[in-house]
Design a protein around this motif. Structure first.
Motif, PDB file in Angstrom:
ATOM      1  N   MET A 114       3.646 -14.254  10.746  1.00  0.00           N
ATOM      2  CA  MET A 114       3.277 -13.387   9.518  1.00  0.00           C
ATOM      3  C   MET A 114       3.394 -12.011   9.849  1.00  0.00           C
ATOM      4  N   PRO A 115       3.698 -11.061   8.964  1.00  0.00           N
ATOM      5  CA  PRO A 115       4.241  -9.762   9.127  1.00  0.00           C
ATOM      6  C   PRO A 115       2.926  -8.677   9.780  1.00  0.00           C
ATOM      7  N   VAL A 116       3.759  -7.566  10.392  1.00  0.00           N
ATOM      8  CA  VAL A 116       2.627  -6.751  10.906  1.00  0.00           C
ATOM      9  C   VAL A 116       2.378  -5.599   9.957  1.00  0.00           C
ATOM     10  N   PRO A 117       1.309  -5.125   9.546  1.00  0.00           N
ATOM     11  CA  PRO A 117       1.073  -4.067   8.501  1.00  0.00           C
ATOM     12  C   PRO A 117       1.353  -2.742   9.141  1.00  0.00           C
ATOM     13  N   TYR A 118       2.172  -1.774   8.384  1.00  0.00           N
ATOM     14  CA  TYR A 118       2.302  -0.290   8.795  1.00  0.00           C
ATOM     15  C   TYR A 118       2.292   0.345   7.622  1.00  0.00           C
ATOM     16  N   ASN A 119       1.947   1.602   7.770  1.00  0.00           N
ATOM     17  CA  ASN A 119       1.771   2.864   6.570  1.00  0.00           C
ATOM     18  C   ASN A 119       3.038   3.709   6.985  1.00  0.00           C
ATOM     19  N   VAL A 120       3.985   3.771   5.975  1.00  0.00           N
ATOM     20  CA  VAL A 120       5.137   4.505   5.905  1.00  0.00           C
ATOM     21  C   VAL A 120       4.860   5.792   5.248  1.00  0.00           C
ATOM     22  N   ASN A 121       4.848   6.991   5.700  1.00  0.00           N
ATOM     23  CA  ASN A 121       4.385   8.001   5.078  1.00  0.00           C
ATOM     24  C   ASN A 121       5.852   8.972   4.460  1.00  0.00           C
ATOM     25  N   PHE A 122       5.815   9.322   3.255  1.00  0.00           N
ATOM     26  CA  PHE A 122       6.684  10.057   2.501  1.00  0.00           C
ATOM     27  C   PHE A 122       6.360  11.481   2.006  1.00  0.00           C
ATOM     28  N   TYR A 144       0.884   8.447 -13.270  1.00  0.00           N
ATOM     29  CA  TYR A 144       1.062   7.298 -12.850  1.00  0.00           C
ATOM     30  C   TYR A 144       0.282   6.865 -11.704  1.00  0.00           C
ATOM     31  N   PHE A 145      -0.254   7.782 -10.908  1.00  0.00           N
ATOM     32  CA  PHE A 145      -0.837   7.364  -9.602  1.00  0.00           C
ATOM     33  C   PHE A 145      -2.328   7.908  -9.704  1.00  0.00           C
ATOM     34  N   GLN A 146      -2.972   6.759  -9.650  1.00  0.00           N
ATOM     35  CA  GLN A 146      -4.683   6.654  -9.821  1.00  0.00           C
ATOM     36  C   GLN A 146      -5.126   6.067  -8.626  1.00  0.00           C
ATOM     37  N   ASP A 164       3.708  -7.064  -3.698  1.00  0.00           N
ATOM     38  CA  ASP A 164       3.318  -5.843  -4.399  1.00  0.00           C
ATOM     39  C   ASP A 164       3.249  -4.554  -3.298  1.00  0.00           C
ATOM     40  N   ILE A 165       4.015  -3.740  -3.218  1.00  0.00           N
ATOM     41  CA  ILE A 165       3.985  -2.564  -2.307  1.00  0.00           C
ATOM     42  C   ILE A 165       3.431  -1.337  -3.018  1.00  0.00           C
ATOM     43  N   PRO A 166       2.184  -0.892  -2.709  1.00  0.00           N
ATOM     44  CA  PRO A 166       1.579   0.322  -3.032  1.00  0.00           C
ATOM     45  C   PRO A 166       2.133   1.519  -2.573  1.00  0.00           C
ATOM     46  N   PHE A 167       2.468   2.462  -3.343  1.00  0.00           N
ATOM     47  CA  PHE A 167       2.824   3.883  -3.015  1.00  0.00           C
ATOM     48  C   PHE A 167       1.594   4.829  -3.390  1.00  0.00           C
ATOM     49  N   ILE A 168       0.765   5.511  -2.440  1.00  0.00           N
ATOM     50  CA  ILE A 168      -0.485   6.100  -2.811  1.00  0.00           C
ATOM     51  C   ILE A 168      -0.156   7.589  -2.554  1.00  0.00           C
ATOM     52  N   LEU A 169      -0.624   8.220  -3.590  1.00  0.00           N
ATOM     53  CA  LEU A 169      -0.605   9.786  -3.472  1.00  0.00           C
ATOM     54  C   LEU A 169      -1.601  10.483  -2.807  1.00  0.00           C
ATOM     55  N   ASN A 170      -1.669  11.018  -1.736  1.00  0.00           N
ATOM     56  CA  ASN A 170      -2.665  11.626  -0.801  1.00  0.00           C
ATOM     57  C   ASN A 170      -2.917  12.940  -1.383  1.00  0.00           C
ATOM     58  N   ASN A 171      -1.979  13.784  -1.489  1.00  0.00           N
ATOM     59  CA  ASN A 171      -2.276  15.290  -2.123  1.00  0.00           C
ATOM     60  C   ASN A 171      -0.942  15.986  -2.509  1.00  0.00           C
ATOM     61  N   VAL A 172      -1.239  17.218  -3.007  1.00  0.00           N
ATOM     62  CA  VAL A 172      -0.228  17.848  -3.795  1.00  0.00           C
ATOM     63  C   VAL A 172      -0.213  19.063  -2.997  1.00  0.00           C
ATOM     64  N   ILE A 188       9.509  28.053  -6.316  1.00  0.00           N
ATOM     65  CA  ILE A 188       8.262  27.436  -6.550  1.00  0.00           C
ATOM     66  C   ILE A 188       8.618  25.738  -5.949  1.00  0.00           C
ATOM     67  N   ILE A 189       7.561  25.545  -4.869  1.00  0.00           N
ATOM     68  CA  ILE A 189       7.878  24.229  -4.372  1.00  0.00           C
ATOM     69  C   ILE A 189       6.618  23.605  -4.430  1.00  0.00           C
ATOM     70  N   TYR A 190       6.636  22.224  -4.957  1.00  0.00           N
ATOM     71  CA  TYR A 190       5.541  21.342  -4.916  1.00  0.00           C
ATOM     72  C   TYR A 190       5.798  20.218  -3.904  1.00  0.00           C
ATOM     73  N   THR A 191       4.833  20.263  -3.107  1.00  0.00           N
ATOM     74  CA  THR A 191       4.954  19.066  -2.007  1.00  0.00           C
ATOM     75  C   THR A 191       3.961  18.003  -2.090  1.00  0.00           C
ATOM     76  N   LEU A 192       4.323  16.707  -2.243  1.00  0.00           N
ATOM     77  CA  LEU A 192       3.727  15.520  -2.670  1.00  0.00           C
ATOM     78  C   LEU A 192       3.781  14.389  -1.486  1.00  0.00           C
ATOM     79  N   GLN A 193       2.772  14.119  -1.052  1.00  0.00           N
ATOM     80  CA  GLN A 193       2.545  13.427   0.148  1.00  0.00           C
ATOM     81  C   GLN A 193       2.148  12.142  -0.068  1.00  0.00           C
TER      82      GLN A 193
END
Length: 209
Positions: A114-122, A144-146, A164-172, A188-193
């Motif tokens: 069985m696989p190992v769960p990891y969070n990958v931050n982008f 699109y991110f709720q 199904d891999i969820p991409f979760i928006l943490n902050n802007v 002007i720079i927007y940084t989305l985590q």
């Protein structure tokens, strides 16, 4: 255990999936009467934020037609910023996934733990030279991110697994800075985590049925 080579490309495929989600963002520029002047597809690349900022500062004219412009705006870049183990999604590590081999020999079976769960931050960075371009890009992403957007990925063709891999928006984060005079350069720079909840698999072994 260690020393046995295997490479399932799960992180690589997650990076590709993340980039594909944001690869078709467009902005429109209108004249004073509301007639369209330009329809621009925003370029996207995998690059660290610091590298992009250095290129931005190499040339003051960010919107001209001069061939010596270091980088034109608007533009987007993304990168992996970290990995972390997710204990809340832990599975039974002794359980196996099995599948009969796809070749002519149906007396063999592929096995994988069985696989190992990891969070990958982008980190997704949006660079623009005026406010309207940035707001157009932002408003095409945020609805699109709720707070997550789910992508179905083929994890292994050998084991025939999809997830199904969820991409979760943490902050802007928002940054509006000027260099030099107010009319020479605006950045002007927007940084989305984001956080991608992925699973990493070990090697595949073969055994008799």
């Amino acid at each position: 255990m260690f020393g046995q080579h295997f490479y399932n490309k799960h992180i690589r495929n997650t990076v590709i999936a993340f980039g594909t989600v944001f690869n078709s963002v467009n902005i429109k520029r209108l004249d004073s009467s509301g007639n369209p002047l330009q329809n621009i597809r925003v370029p996207l690349s995998y690059a660290p934020k610091e590298k992009m900022l250095v290129r931005l500062e190499q040339q003051e004219d960010l919107r001209g037609d001069d061939s010596k412009v270091a980088i034109t705006l608007p533009r987007m870049s993304f990168e992996i910023t970290g990995y972390s183990y997710d204990a809340t999604r832990k599975l039974n590590k002794n359980q196996k996934i099995t599948k009969v081999t796809t070749n002519a020999d149906t007396t063999k079976m592929n096995n994988q733990y069985m696989p190992v769960p990891y969070n990958v931050n982008f980190s997704l960075n949006v660079y623009t030279a005026n406010s309207d371009d940035g707001l157009q890009i932002l408003e095409q992403i945020l609805p699109y991110f709720q707070p997550d957007y789910t992508v179905t990925m083929i994890e292994s063709t050998t084991m025939d697994t999809k997830r199904d891999i969820p991409f979760i928006l943490n902050n802007v984060d928002y940054e509006d800075s000027y260099t030099g005079s107010l009319t020479s350069l605006r950045r002007i720079i927007y940084t989305l985590q984001f956080t991608a909840k992925v699973y990493l698999y070990g090697p595949i072994s073969t055994s008799a049925i």
